[in-house]
Design a protein around this motif. Sequence first.
Motif, short mmCIF file in Angstrom:
data_model
loop_
_atom_site.label_atom_id
_atom_site.label_comp_id
_atom_site.label_asym_id
_atom_site.label_seq_id
_atom_site.Cartn_x
_atom_site.Cartn_y
_atom_site.Cartn_z
N ALA A 152 -6.43 -4.13 1.53
CA ALA A 152 -6.74 -5.28 0.68
C ALA A 152 -8.25 -5.43 0.53
O ALA A 152 -8.98 -5.36 1.51
CB ALA A 152 -6.13 -6.55 1.27
N ASN A 153 -8.71 -5.65 -0.70
CA ASN A 153 -10.14 -5.84 -0.94
C ASN A 153 -10.41 -7.25 -1.46
O ASN A 153 -9.49 -8.04 -1.69
CB ASN A 153 -10.68 -4.78 -1.90
N THR A 154 -11.68 -7.56 -1.66
CA THR A 154 -12.08 -8.91 -2.05
C THR A 154 -11.52 -9.30 -3.41
O THR A 154 -10.98 -10.41 -3.58
CB THR A 154 -13.62 -9.02 -2.07
N GLY A 174 -2.08 -9.49 -4.54
CA GLY A 174 -3.30 -9.04 -3.86
C GLY A 174 -3.24 -7.58 -3.47
O GLY A 174 -4.23 -6.85 -3.61
N THR A 175 -2.08 -7.12 -2.98
CA THR A 175 -1.91 -5.72 -2.59
C THR A 175 -1.99 -4.79 -3.79
O THR A 175 -2.68 -3.77 -3.77
CB THR A 175 -0.57 -5.53 -1.87
N LEU A 176 -1.30 -5.15 -4.87
CA LEU A 176 -1.28 -4.29 -6.07
C LEU A 176 -2.65 -4.21 -6.72
O LEU A 176 -3.10 -3.12 -7.10
CB LEU A 176 -0.24 -4.83 -7.07
N VAL A 177 -3.32 -5.34 -6.85
CA VAL A 177 -4.66 -5.33 -7.47
C VAL A 177 -5.63 -4.54 -6.60
O VAL A 177 -6.48 -3.79 -7.12
CB VAL A 177 -5.16 -6.77 -7.69
N SER A 178 -5.53 -4.68 -5.29
CA SER A 178 -6.41 -3.91 -4.39
C SER A 178 -6.19 -2.41 -4.56
O SER A 178 -7.14 -1.62 -4.52
CB SER A 178 -6.15 -4.32 -2.93
N PHE A 179 -4.93 -1.99 -4.76
CA PHE A 179 -4.62 -0.57 -4.94
C PHE A 179 -5.31 0.02 -6.16
O PHE A 179 -5.77 1.17 -6.14
CB PHE A 179 -3.10 -0.38 -5.07
N VAL A 180 -5.38 -0.76 -7.24
CA VAL A 180 -5.92 -0.22 -8.50
C VAL A 180 -7.40 -0.53 -8.68
O VAL A 180 -8.00 -0.15 -9.70
CB VAL A 180 -5.12 -0.77 -9.71
#
Length: 583
Positions: free
Chosen positions: A456-458, A540-546
């Motif tokens: 997970a990123n910001t 949050g997980t999906l957006v962090s992946f991309v």
Amino acid sequence: MDSYRFGTVDYIVFLGMIILSTATGIYYGYIKKSTKKPEEPVPSISPGQKGKHDFGSDKLNEYLMGSGSLKVFPVSMSLIASSISGVSILGIPPEVYNYGTQYWIIVVPILLEYFAIAYIYLPVFWNLQVGSANEYLELRFHSSIRSIVSIFFILGVLLYLPFLVYLPALSLNQVSGINIYIIEAVIVAVCVFYTIVGGLKAVVHTDVWQTVIMFFSVIVVTILGTIYATGLDSLFDDLDARDRLEIFNIDPSLYVRHTVWGLVVAELFGWLSVNAVNPTMVHRYMTLPSLKKARAALAIYTVGSAGFIFVCTYLGVLLFDKYKDCDPLSAGLITNDDQMLPLFVVQSVGHIYGMPGLFIAGIFGAGLSSLSVYYNSTSLVILEDIVRGCFKMRPSERMSNIIVKSSIIVMGLLSIGLALVLEQLSGILSTFTAIVSITASGAFGIFTLGMVVPWANTLGTAIGALVGVLFSGWICLGSQFAAASGQLNSQKRPISVDGCVGNVTLLETNWVNEEDVLPLYRISYHWVVVIGVITVLVVGTLVSFVTKPTNIRTIDPNLLAPVIHRFLPKKNRNLDEENKIEL
């Protein structure tokens, strides 16, 4: 209620609790401080062990954190005071009276939360030795995430504080006739005084007395209410006949107010959102000298809270036994459900000298303890997360003291002002409560994302939190407006006025077709937190992946929950062993 007034014994019992609270603040603020030895050896830190968070001076460390050396039992009582207030005492029994006995099973998630907090969330805060729970968010993500969550926490507290002032004041006003505004001013003045004078130690040790009084008053009322009850022989038959006897309702529908799934699964998320990452609770955990003792305090807290909630649930059954043939709201004996338990106390055990005073002392103790806890912890958040974290200021010891104590005074004044507003806006109390729960679920989702999703990123966290809060907020507020406009049917169980004295008739209830209402608006309130948290995690997980996920090979394992460490690359696990604290 209008015909009953406090007697001399009631005032003595009630004032005893007020004097005891004030005396505790004076003791820890002046007497014990003046008798303390001028020089005390600083405990040595073992190799590889991190010291407690330093607030810049020994005085601040003592005032804000009790120097990290408090005892298990006082802290566990303070934890109970943090999560149980007069709102619980006055709100749970009428909930059972109106909607049935299924509510009892909420004790299960209260007990289960211990394992999640003790082995997923608490070790992370302990390894990092954070000064405030929100400090973790800057270490894991970015200072902007920390600042936003801190601001929402403060706003949520400010919306919650008037409840803690207004409900005890209303209860005392009903039985004493004292002006409610005078009572509110006294509540806040006493609480602000001992919180400012004695610091954390005064708050925690006052919480002990107030929590004991709260437990004792409710248990005594329960025992005596049971002794004086007249229909216990046929109680279960009566509960069943009035559609209130539910032990294990496993209906899978999300629309039913109380089911096993909603009260166990959904409420587990709800209690975790309050107790796992809330700065008020984390503040208490971090005042203990070791993780082992923090877990011990947490264990006492969960067992104590579960027991207390169960007793409040049983009080709801006693309310039904008392009013099954004459609903007090329909009969005009009360104007809202929050007055039902005080009415029960007056009518059932009010003839016993001191009992009404003891009960009101318990309500006051619950309110004062919760109020002082929030004053104390929120002042810490203002200093650590806003002044030092958001604005990057480094105030001196004197200025830090001024900031902390002035913020407590300002919160006290706002408590009184907002309580006055609350009295005029009683129709939207549930909306305020909804807003607080929405922000709590958003914060819990952010912390959980950071601790259990290594990549997970910001950016992913920020977008996930925004979508989660907006989505759960839309559902919650939409359901509130749908209910207020009469688009949803009440799930209250049948009531009766056949046993009332005089000409009392039930209001006619119009059944409406809910098929035209958006299905999300019909979901039980228990599931709102779950929806918010899961939305934060998934988005949050999906957006962090991309969007360039965090490199799990370089992340500090101390920022992740211990249950995740086994899935990290070997290099990170070795780093974890090197940095591990001697607990």
